[in-house]
Design an enzyme around this catalytic site. Sequence first.
Site, PDB file in Angstrom:
ATOM      1  N   GLN A  20       0.796  -1.222   0.000  1.00  0.00           N
ATOM      2  CA  GLN A  20       0.000   0.000   0.000  1.00  0.00           C
ATOM      3  C   GLN A  20       0.832   1.277   0.000  1.00  0.00           C
ATOM      4  O   GLN A  20       0.323   2.342  -0.401  1.00  0.00           O
ATOM      5  CB  GLN A  20      -0.929   0.002   1.207  1.00  0.00           C
ATOM      6  CG  GLN A  20      -1.964  -1.108   1.141  1.00  0.00           C
ATOM      7  CD  GLN A  20      -2.888  -1.111   2.326  1.00  0.00           C
ATOM      8  OE1 GLN A  20      -2.606  -1.730   3.346  1.00  0.00           O
ATOM      9  NE2 GLN A  20      -3.994  -0.406   2.220  1.00  0.00           N
ATOM     10  N   GLU A 166      -5.480  -9.777   9.087  1.00  0.00           N
ATOM     11  CA  GLU A 166      -6.867  -9.947   8.647  1.00  0.00           C
ATOM     12  C   GLU A 166      -7.090 -11.252   7.849  1.00  0.00           C
ATOM     13  O   GLU A 166      -7.412 -11.219   6.640  1.00  0.00           O
ATOM     14  CB  GLU A 166      -7.335  -8.723   7.863  1.00  0.00           C
ATOM     15  CG  GLU A 166      -7.276  -7.460   8.693  1.00  0.00           C
ATOM     16  CD  GLU A 166      -7.897  -6.237   8.045  1.00  0.00           C
ATOM     17  OE1 GLU A 166      -8.133  -6.253   6.817  1.00  0.00           O
ATOM     18  OE2 GLU A 166      -8.153  -5.260   8.764  1.00  0.00           O
ATOM     19  N   TYR A 296     -13.213  -1.275  12.324  1.00  0.00           N
ATOM     20  CA  TYR A 296     -13.566  -0.066  11.576  1.00  0.00           C
ATOM     21  C   TYR A 296     -15.028   0.329  11.747  1.00  0.00           C
ATOM     22  O   TYR A 296     -15.350   1.507  11.883  1.00  0.00           O
ATOM     23  CB  TYR A 296     -13.276  -0.259  10.076  1.00  0.00           C
ATOM     24  CG  TYR A 296     -11.815  -0.274   9.759  1.00  0.00           C
ATOM     25  CD1 TYR A 296     -11.084  -1.464   9.703  1.00  0.00           C
ATOM     26  CD2 TYR A 296     -11.126   0.926   9.538  1.00  0.00           C
ATOM     27  CE1 TYR A 296      -9.730  -1.476   9.427  1.00  0.00           C
ATOM     28  CE2 TYR A 296      -9.770   0.922   9.258  1.00  0.00           C
ATOM     29  CZ  TYR A 296      -9.081  -0.283   9.211  1.00  0.00           C
ATOM     30  OH  TYR A 296      -7.727  -0.287   8.948  1.00  0.00           O
ATOM     31  N   GLU A 353      -5.310  -1.889  14.052  1.00  0.00           N
ATOM     32  CA  GLU A 353      -5.889  -0.992  13.045  1.00  0.00           C
ATOM     33  C   GLU A 353      -7.209  -0.432  13.530  1.00  0.00           C
ATOM     34  O   GLU A 353      -8.074  -1.193  13.950  1.00  0.00           O
ATOM     35  CB  GLU A 353      -6.167  -1.714  11.719  1.00  0.00           C
ATOM     36  CG  GLU A 353      -4.984  -1.926  10.844  1.00  0.00           C
ATOM     37  CD  GLU A 353      -5.362  -2.612   9.548  1.00  0.00           C
ATOM     38  OE1 GLU A 353      -6.445  -2.319   8.984  1.00  0.00           O
ATOM     39  OE2 GLU A 353      -4.591  -3.468   9.102  1.00  0.00           O
TER      40      GLU A 353
HETATM   41  N1  LIG Z   1     -19.205  -9.287   5.108  1.00  0.00           N
HETATM   42  N2  LIG Z   1     -19.682  -9.181   3.960  1.00  0.00           N
HETATM   43  N3  LIG Z   1     -19.272  -8.306   3.003  1.00  0.00           N
HETATM   44  C1  LIG Z   1     -20.086  -8.147   1.811  1.00  0.00           C
HETATM   45  C2  LIG Z   1     -19.328  -7.508   0.667  1.00  0.00           C
HETATM   46  O1  LIG Z   1     -18.217  -6.825   1.125  1.00  0.00           O
HETATM   47  C3  LIG Z   1     -17.444  -6.252   0.118  1.00  0.00           C
HETATM   48  C4  LIG Z   1     -16.293  -5.481   0.696  1.00  0.00           C
HETATM   49  O2  LIG Z   1     -15.931  -6.008   1.987  1.00  0.00           O
HETATM   50  C5  LIG Z   1     -14.873  -5.465   2.641  1.00  0.00           C
HETATM   51  C6  LIG Z   1     -14.691  -5.795   3.969  1.00  0.00           C
HETATM   52  C7  LIG Z   1     -13.635  -5.276   4.672  1.00  0.00           C
HETATM   53  C8  LIG Z   1     -12.760  -4.388   4.037  1.00  0.00           C
HETATM   54  C9  LIG Z   1     -11.679  -3.801   4.808  1.00  0.00           C
HETATM   55  C10 LIG Z   1     -10.765  -2.860   4.380  1.00  0.00           C
HETATM   56  N4  LIG Z   1     -10.034  -2.583   5.467  1.00  0.00           N
HETATM   57  C11 LIG Z   1      -8.954  -1.569   5.570  1.00  0.00           C
HETATM   58  C12 LIG Z   1      -7.681  -2.347   5.374  1.00  0.00           C
HETATM   59  N5  LIG Z   1      -7.419  -3.234   6.514  1.00  0.00           N
HETATM   60  C13 LIG Z   1      -6.032  -3.607   6.326  1.00  0.00           C
HETATM   61  C14 LIG Z   1      -5.368  -2.418   5.697  1.00  0.00           C
HETATM   62  O3  LIG Z   1      -4.667  -2.856   4.566  1.00  0.00           O
HETATM   63  C15 LIG Z   1      -6.489  -1.457   5.301  1.00  0.00           C
HETATM   64  O4  LIG Z   1      -6.285  -0.955   3.993  1.00  0.00           O
HETATM   65  N6  LIG Z   1     -10.406  -3.332   6.485  1.00  0.00           N
HETATM   66  N7  LIG Z   1     -11.428  -4.065   6.104  1.00  0.00           N
HETATM   67  C16 LIG Z   1     -12.931  -4.063   2.691  1.00  0.00           C
HETATM   68  C17 LIG Z   1     -13.994  -4.598   1.996  1.00  0.00           C
END
Ligand SMILES: N=NNCCOCCOc1ccc(-c2cn(C[C@@H]3NC[C@@H](O)[C@H]3O)nn2)cc1
Length: 447
Positions: A20, A166, A296, A353
């Site tokens: 990133q 994660e 988050y 985070e």
């Molecule tokens: N549960 N069902 N979902 C249904 C459909 O979801 C579609 C999208 O889902 C998600 C879920 C979670 C995330 C996410 C992003 N970050 C931020 C990063 N963390 C590590 C670090 O690198 C940060 O950039 N944390 N979490 C993104 C998309």
Amino acid sequence: MAIIQFPKDMKWGTATASYQIEGATNEGGRGVSIWDTFAKTPGNVINGDNGDVACDSYHRYEEDVEMMKELGIDVYRFSVAWPRIFPNGTGEINQEGLDYYHRLVDKLLEAGIEPMCTLYHWDLPQALQDKGGWNNRETIDAFVNYAEVMFKEFSGKIKQWLTLNEPWCISFLSNFIGVHAPGNQDLQLATQISHHLLVAHGKTVKKFRELGIDGQIGFAPNTTWLEPYSNRQEDIDACNREIGWYIEWFMDPVFKGTYPQFLVDWFKKKGVELDIQEGDMETINQPVDFLGINYYTGHIARYKENEGLLDWEMVEMNYERTDIGWPIFPEGFYNVLMRIKDSYGDIPIYITENGSCYNDEPENGRVKDAGRINYLQQHLTALSRAISSGVNVKGYITWSLMDNFEWAEGYTMRFGIVHVNYRTLERTKKDSYYWFKQTIDNNWFEN
Ligand SMILES: N=NNCCOCCOc1ccc(-c2cn(C[C@@H]3NC[C@@H](O)[C@H]3O)nn2)cc1
């Protein structure tokens, strides 16, 4: 107004990840990662963005460390790009890769900042993906081999290690939902990968102990909170399934040596058959020194038959949302931490985070990101509530030090307390940087 005070030994930090922020994807002997491949596949990332330049931290790390030193943080959480160390995942070690991380770590130590190293933050060597990636158990041993090299190389310099960032995102977001690399959409595959990730975590913790490395090791699951729309059992159970998908699915094996049966049964109904080999659960169930928690957002939800994987739907409450569209739900942060304390006891916890997306731009050299300050105040208050309720929180590391490549959202979503101009790569400290600096300095804030 109230004073929110933190324990005197509270650690404060910022977090980033290799793909990133580093850029320099074709420099220093680095091999190709699955995110290079995924980002360059049309349609996967907004605007066709990729990590080729990112924040150019590969070259600008000294400036970044200076900003962290001025901020007054205790710990900097960064990740190592596996393809910089093993361009092909295994085999020959790339000394230039090790040299880069020595430069970064030496600069941090010189600045009095403790390095916290995430070994895997999603940039798997493409060469391993070509052989099945995390679905191939050989990748487990490749990861342990890579980790062993890092443990030995940085022993004495790095004393805080995280195996995986994660695992829910690595397995389910990337191989079932499919919006992250490598972009599969197969529940059986994703669930088996989640198991291999946990085996890799456990084997790596065992290796860390066998080597007698001075330091601590953990992992960093991401979490969420769904508050039941009503006290109807079907609503409560639906929310439990989603929360458990992120929390218990990964933490029960590590802390209890078993998968949560209610989710095993649910996945079985969906046709999933986990292949668990002799000794796997004992391997996973290695004691860790601390638990990283990423949080988050959350929301109100209720049961809805045959909706998605887990039969729930969100109920729109018109909560304020950040610029990425995630509801601001600080109560969920408190509830996640209390659930973890109730389930797993007093394991030391670092918030590895927590942060928000606000896309404010500089005006006359200043970035007025009041929304991010408000988010921080709300979530640090929730954290203080949890600490007052007995949760063993050792530190708070905000995501992120600087705006960076936000995966499928590319550079359109900004999580940094420092703004990055992606054309000039100029860094501009936001109002939230100065607010966080004051909070760190005081070890309290007034909300
Ligand atoms: N549960 N069902 N979902 C249904 C459909 O979801 C579609 C999208 O889902 C998600 C879920 C979670 C995330 C996410 C992003 N970050 C931020 C990063 N963390 C590590 C670090 O690198 C940060 O950039 N944390 N979490 C993104 C998309």
